[in-house]
Design a protein around this motif. Sequence first.
Motif, PDB file in Angstrom:
ATOM      1  N   ALA A   1      51.947  39.335  52.475  1.00 36.32           N
ATOM      2  CA  ALA A   1      51.652  37.914  52.692  1.00 36.32           C
ATOM      3  C   ALA A   1      50.239  37.581  52.226  1.00 36.32           C
ATOM      4  O   ALA A   1      50.000  36.518  51.636  1.00 36.32           O
ATOM      5  N   GLN A   2      49.304  38.473  52.469  1.00 38.75           N
ATOM      6  CA  GLN A   2      47.938  38.260  52.007  1.00 38.75           C
ATOM      7  C   GLN A   2      47.887  38.234  50.485  1.00 38.75           C
ATOM      8  O   GLN A   2      47.155  37.446  49.884  1.00 38.75           O
ATOM      9  N   GLN A   3      48.672  39.092  49.848  1.00 33.88           N
ATOM     10  CA  GLN A   3      48.712  39.132  48.388  1.00 33.88           C
ATOM     11  C   GLN A   3      49.350  37.865  47.822  1.00 33.88           C
ATOM     12  O   GLN A   3      48.896  37.337  46.799  1.00 33.88           O
ATOM     13  N   LEU A   4      50.401  37.374  48.471  1.00 33.37           N
ATOM     14  CA  LEU A   4      51.003  36.109  48.049  1.00 33.37           C
ATOM     15  C   LEU A   4      49.982  34.977  48.134  1.00 33.37           C
ATOM     16  O   LEU A   4      49.846  34.161  47.222  1.00 33.37           O
ATOM     17  N   ASP A   5      49.259  34.962  49.233  1.00 38.81           N
ATOM     18  CA  ASP A   5      48.272  33.902  49.454  1.00 38.81           C
ATOM     19  C   ASP A   5      47.098  34.010  48.486  1.00 38.81           C
ATOM     20  O   ASP A   5      46.488  33.005  48.134  1.00 38.81           O
ATOM     21  N   ALA A   6      46.804  35.233  48.043  1.00 39.50           N
ATOM     22  CA  ALA A   6      45.655  35.468  47.161  1.00 39.50           C
ATOM     23  C   ALA A   6      46.043  35.486  45.686  1.00 39.50           C
ATOM     24  O   ALA A   6      45.229  35.873  44.843  1.00 39.50           O
ATOM     25  N   ASP A   7      47.287  35.071  45.367  1.00 44.50           N
ATOM     26  CA  ASP A   7      47.749  35.057  43.969  1.00 44.50           C
ATOM     27  C   ASP A   7      47.717  36.451  43.355  1.00 44.50           C
ATOM     28  O   ASP A   7      47.329  36.647  42.199  1.00 44.50           O
ATOM     29  N   ALA A   8      48.129  37.460  44.121  1.00 45.55           N
ATOM     30  CA  ALA A   8      48.224  38.816  43.607  1.00 45.55           C
ATOM     31  C   ALA A   8      49.674  39.299  43.576  1.00 45.55           C
ATOM     32  O   ALA A   8      49.944  40.427  43.175  1.00 45.55           O
ATOM     33  N   LEU A   9      50.610  38.446  44.000  1.00 40.76           N
ATOM     34  CA  LEU A   9      52.020  38.804  44.109  1.00 40.76           C
ATOM     35  C   LEU A   9      52.814  37.508  44.060  1.00 40.76           C
ATOM     36  O   LEU A   9      52.317  36.451  44.470  1.00 40.76           O
ATOM     37  N   ASP A  10      54.046  37.588  43.538  1.00 41.84           N
ATOM     38  CA  ASP A  10      54.868  36.380  43.453  1.00 41.84           C
ATOM     39  C   ASP A  10      56.043  36.378  44.416  1.00 41.84           C
ATOM     40  O   ASP A  10      56.433  35.322  44.920  1.00 41.84           O
TER      41      ASP A  10
ATOM     42  N   ARG B   1      55.775  39.073  39.485  1.00 39.76           N
ATOM     43  CA  ARG B   1      55.158  40.220  40.162  1.00 39.76           C
ATOM     44  C   ARG B   1      55.868  40.457  41.490  1.00 39.76           C
ATOM     45  O   ARG B   1      55.897  39.592  42.357  1.00 39.76           O
ATOM     46  N   ILE B   2      56.437  41.654  41.607  1.00 38.56           N
ATOM     47  CA  ILE B   2      57.253  41.967  42.778  1.00 38.56           C
ATOM     48  C   ILE B   2      57.139  43.454  43.073  1.00 38.56           C
ATOM     49  O   ILE B   2      57.098  44.270  42.146  1.00 38.56           O
ATOM     50  N   PRO B   3      57.053  43.863  44.344  1.00 38.69           N
ATOM     51  CA  PRO B   3      56.986  45.300  44.648  1.00 38.69           C
ATOM     52  C   PRO B   3      58.356  45.940  44.576  1.00 38.69           C
ATOM     53  O   PRO B   3      59.374  45.311  44.866  1.00 38.69           O
TER      54      PRO B   3
END
Length: 339
Positions: free
Chosen positions: A86-95, A43-45
Amino acid sequence: MNPRWLPSAALLTAALLGLAACGSSAGDGGAAAGDRAGQIEVRIPEDGNSGLLALAKKDGSLAKALAKVNAKVAWTGTAGPFAPAAQQLDADALDFAQGSITSATAALAQSPGFKLFAAVAPDQLGEGILVKNDSPIKTVQDLVGKKIAVWHGGTSEYLLLKALKQNDIPVDRVERVYLQPNQIAPVFNSGQVDAWSTWGTYAVPQLADRNAHFLVTGGQVGSDNHAVWTVRTKFADAHPAVVKALYDYLHEAGLKQQQDPAAYLNVKTTAGPEAVSPAQQAIQIPIDKAKGTAQPITEADLTRFHSVAQFFADQGITKGFFDVKPYLIDVNTLPGSAG
């Protein structure tokens, strides 16, 4: 004068809704660790209409590179400021996500759920402090008593504070007006602030409109603001070969972009609000030619990262010095190789 916020409830609400929408899934004992076909989901923007990942999405080249390590890309939306990522990385919403070492340091100090695996040399030309062409502000000393728009805790605030320190100006002699990056242009253009500390995404349109110029650039203030590529820690632990494959792709793609930056602009469309105008291209292409590519993080880079961390601590942006060394990945030790 003290820093102050000009909040936007609508924007904050939209950001939270966007974060929720980006969240996929799975928790990592397997988080993002596989789909129905057995491939690893990455998962990547994307970059929108311009940039490495914009072209990667259009031509399928990243998908091909990841397929070699049994992975596939899942585009999660358009990249923006690093703090939400960074919040998404920490929340397992982004890799994976890209940001600056300034924003990464500030984010790690709060939610260390990711690591850094590649760095790009600081942008010397495309970021700095903007002032209007008709502004009476001619030097950094002229910022005293003025309002400067910044985005809190990242590139924007770092560049302003570096300029003030370089000119021996106490930080309380200027007023920092904290705004979301996409809020600032109308505030700056209407004269509600006197200057704007920002980076290329927002600076280039202003420069192209010929109504503003850089008072100082990142290069002129001695910026150590590397761009960094980040990966969710649990993903990196579970799939080191995928991290290496993505690094190899980014390194090679960055070299190609330096050689032919125009090919990475207007990837999807040449019309509409996403389009890069000819005037913007004339400014962006030299910036991209001068920009480096993704490289392994070296000891010299770590020294510069720590200078940024210490600077942010000294300026009260973070609560004390933050050691980023435990959050670095040496891509040279990962399995797999380019090609």
